[in-house]
Structure formats: C-alpha cells, structure tokens
Design an enzyme around this catalytic site. Structure first.
Site, PDB file in Angstrom:
ATOM      1  N   GLU A  69      60.871 -27.359 -18.463  1.00  0.00           N
ATOM      2  CA  GLU A  69      60.516 -26.110 -17.780  1.00  0.00           C
ATOM      3  C   GLU A  69      59.473 -25.355 -18.608  1.00  0.00           C
ATOM      4  OE1 GLU A  69      61.320 -25.493 -14.841  1.00  0.00           O
ATOM      5  OE2 GLU A  69      63.351 -26.157 -14.383  1.00  0.00           O
ATOM      6  N   HIS A 103      63.357 -20.237 -15.200  1.00  0.00           N
ATOM      7  CA  HIS A 103      64.146 -21.473 -15.289  1.00  0.00           C
ATOM      8  C   HIS A 103      64.487 -21.774 -16.750  1.00  0.00           C
ATOM      9  CE1 HIS A 103      62.200 -22.974 -11.269  1.00  0.00           C
ATOM     10  NE2 HIS A 103      62.892 -21.864 -11.129  1.00  0.00           N
ATOM     11  N   TYR A 109      70.582 -19.954 -20.930  1.00  0.00           N
ATOM     12  CA  TYR A 109      71.841 -19.251 -20.633  1.00  0.00           C
ATOM     13  C   TYR A 109      72.998 -20.247 -20.527  1.00  0.00           C
ATOM     14  CZ  TYR A 109      75.022 -16.940 -17.182  1.00  0.00           C
ATOM     15  OH  TYR A 109      76.091 -16.457 -16.489  1.00  0.00           O
ATOM     16  N   GLU A 173      57.872 -32.125 -11.047  1.00  0.00           N
ATOM     17  CA  GLU A 173      58.633 -31.224 -10.184  1.00  0.00           C
ATOM     18  C   GLU A 173      59.186 -31.939  -8.952  1.00  0.00           C
ATOM     19  OE1 GLU A 173      55.441 -27.910 -10.243  1.00  0.00           O
ATOM     20  OE2 GLU A 173      57.318 -26.991 -10.876  1.00  0.00           O
ATOM     21  N   GLU A 207      61.635 -25.143  -6.954  1.00  0.00           N
ATOM     22  CA  GLU A 207      60.868 -26.376  -7.190  1.00  0.00           C
ATOM     23  C   GLU A 207      60.373 -26.990  -5.881  1.00  0.00           C
ATOM     24  OE1 GLU A 207      59.764 -26.936 -10.007  1.00  0.00           O
ATOM     25  OE2 GLU A 207      61.196 -25.980 -11.349  1.00  0.00           O
TER      26      GLU A 207
HETATM   27 FE    FE Z   1      58.380 -25.746 -10.948  1.00  0.00          FE
HETATM   28 MN    MN Z   2      60.900 -25.084 -12.846  1.00  0.00          MN
END
Ligand code: FE
Ligand code: MN
Length: 325
Positions: A69, A103, A109, A173, A207
């Site tokens: 990401e 993301h 997290y 992606e 995405e």
């Molecule tokens: Fe993306």
């Molecule tokens: Mn992403």
C-alpha cells in the site's frame, strides 16, 4: 493528457475526461476510517480460534499488504502524478493517494492490535522470498520511471509509462490485491476475523475503483497515442501480467502450504488465473488461461452491488485496446 504545464493550477470545467471526474465523485462516497472497524472479536479469534497455519496465512497477508500500500502511494505521487496534466485526472490521483495512505494506516492498525509478532510481520517483505519477489517486481517499475524522461517526448517513454500503469493499476491492484482479498474473505466465511474483513471490504471497494480508473486511463492514453500499440509492446504487456501470475502462484503456495479453512493454494491460484484473464480482456489482449473461477462463493463477496451499478451507469466502452498477437 501527457503534455502541458505540469504546475498549472487546476481549472476543472469544462471536463475533458468525464470518466475521471465520475470516479472522483464515487471515491468521495466511499470515505471511511480504520478505527470504525472494531477488532476486539478478532483478537479473541486470534487467541482462541485460529491455529498456527491460519495465523501464518494472516501474517503473510499483512506482511504483503502493508508495504505494498505504501509502494502504491509512492508510485502515484512520484511517478504517475508528475506525468499527467489533466486536472480531473490529477484530482482523482490526489484522492487515490490519500486512500492508499488510509490503507497503510488500516493495516498498521491491524498489526498493532492483533497479537502478532510485529517486527517479523513488518520484515516479511524483505525476509520472505515470495513477498520480496513481488515487491521487487513493483519497485522495478517505479525505478524505471524515476530514471525516465517525459512521456510526451517519445514513443519509448510513453510505453515505459504505460508499462508502469499496467504494473500498478492492473497487476498490483487488480491481481495481487484480489488474491489477498479472496484469502481474507475465506476467514469471514467461517465467521472469523470479522473486523479485519470489514476493513478488507472497504479496501476492496477502493481498489475496485482504482482498478477501474487505471483501465480507463490506460485505454484513454492508448486512444490518444495509438502509435504506442505495437505488436511488440502488447506482447510485453501480456508477459508482464503472466510474470505477475507466476509470482502470485509462488506466494500463495507459501501462504497456504496446506489448505486453510477449506481453501487450497491450488484453488486460490485458479482464481488468480481467472482474474488475470479478466484483466487481459479488459486491456483488449484476450484471455490466456481460459479457466473457470474455482471460488464461486467469492463472486457475491467481491461484486459489490453499488460498484456494479456505478460501472453499468458510467462505464465507457472498451473500444480501444492493444492489438492481440
Ligand atoms: Fe489502490
Ligand atoms: Mn490500496
């Protein structure tokens, strides 16, 4: 879209690329924040219900998604945004960069909340050969552009730029991430890790839009610069996608050395080949594997109704494509 003043302030209307603006409007409606998904039950699942093979699969998933990401964010900001000048396209890319950062925060997290070995998970992208190989594939495409010239200048530069767009928007992606979504959602099927799966739903919704935007962008650029579409270039694009499928198959064999929650590496890789075919078709290259989707249950999880409506209402026709070889 490739030429123009790269620091000209935005002057949005009249729109030249209404599809880009439509993606931006949809992206705004998809706003979310990681902490909206509570992870208490996930922590309990981790402690009480998951076995070592299931934990290994989740750690491999987090160890891939988290660094990738941030690579996508970097690629947008440093390689893609500077080379496109259309204001509506730039506004979408700015929004997408924020989503990719969101993301990263979502996976951070999860990694800090679940009782995983954080250091080990963070280092997997360097320490595990199957993840390192996928990362090297992406880095190669970003590095090629950082050393490249202006795509407005020559056919070769435009091909290099399009190669990067395919490698990120379509491969990373649209294939690597979808394979990861399939694995994650197999946990929800067994009523496990529901908090993580809510985050995965939201990431997946984002995405899907990034992928759709990327395909529109590639096809628009090919329409504006038809000289780029040589038979040699279309072969290189196809082999880039097939190389990615191989990397993903190796990775999935390492994630699932034995079936987990009824999902085997073989089935997951069948799904990878199935979606790779969809991506090849979307680019006008024709299916390669011609395989059925072995994960029928996934269709309902992945085909979010709001997105289907969105695409039906606003999709352009994919009349522009790369010639088949
Ligand atoms: Fe993306
Ligand atoms: Mn992403």
């Amino acid at each position: 879209m490739l030429s123009g003043d790269v620091i000209e302030p935005v002057r949005l209307f009249p729109l030249r690329y209404p599809w880009a603006y439509a993606h931006l409007q949809q992206a705004k409606r998809n706003s979310w924040f990681p902490e909206e998904a509570p992870l208490h039950d996930d922590v309990r699942d981790w402690q009480e219900r998951l076995g070592p093979e299931e934990k290994h699969a989740v750690e491999m998933l987090l160890g891939f998604f988290n660094p990738m990401e941030s690579l996508v964010t970097t690629n947008i900001v440093m390689a893609v945004y500077p080379r496109l000048t259309a204001p509506e396209v730039r506004l979408y890319l700015a929004r997408q960069a924020w989503e990719e950062a969101n993301h990263v925060m979502a996976f951070e997290y999860v990694i800090k909340t679940l009782p995983v070995d954080r250091e080990r998970v963070f280092n997997l992208h360097r320490d595990h050969p199957a993840i390192a190989a996928k990362e090297a594939f992406q880095r190669r495409l970003t590095e090629a552009l950082l050393q490249a010239g202006d795509p407005a200048d020559s056919v070769g530069e435009r091909q290099r730029f399009l190669f990067n767009l395919v490698g990120y928007f379509v491969v990373l992606e649209g294939i690597f991430f979808y394979s990861g979504f399939a694995l994650a959602l197999a946990f929800r099927r067994r009523n496990l890790l529901r908090g993580l799966c809510s985050l995965v739903d939201w990431v997946l919704r984002d995405e899907s839009l990034h992928l759709s935007f990327g395909i529109h962008l590639v096809l628009e650029l090919l329409g504006e610069h038809p000289e780029v579409m040589t038979a040699g270039f279309s072969r290189r694009v196809k082999s880039l996608i097939l190389e990615a499928v191989e990397l993903e198959e190796n990775y999935n064999r390492a994630v699932l050395p034995r079936p987990v929650l009824g999902l085997s590496a073989g089935e997951l890789n069948g799904y990878v080949r199935y979606i790779a075919d969809r991506r090849l078709e979307e680019l006008g290259l024709g299916a390669h594997f011609k395989a059925e989707n072995p994960l029928k249950w996934l269709a309902a999880e992945v085909d979010l109704p709001e997105l289907v409506n969105f695409f039906e209402a606003r999709n352009i026709n994919y009349e522009v494509g790369i010639p088949r070889t």
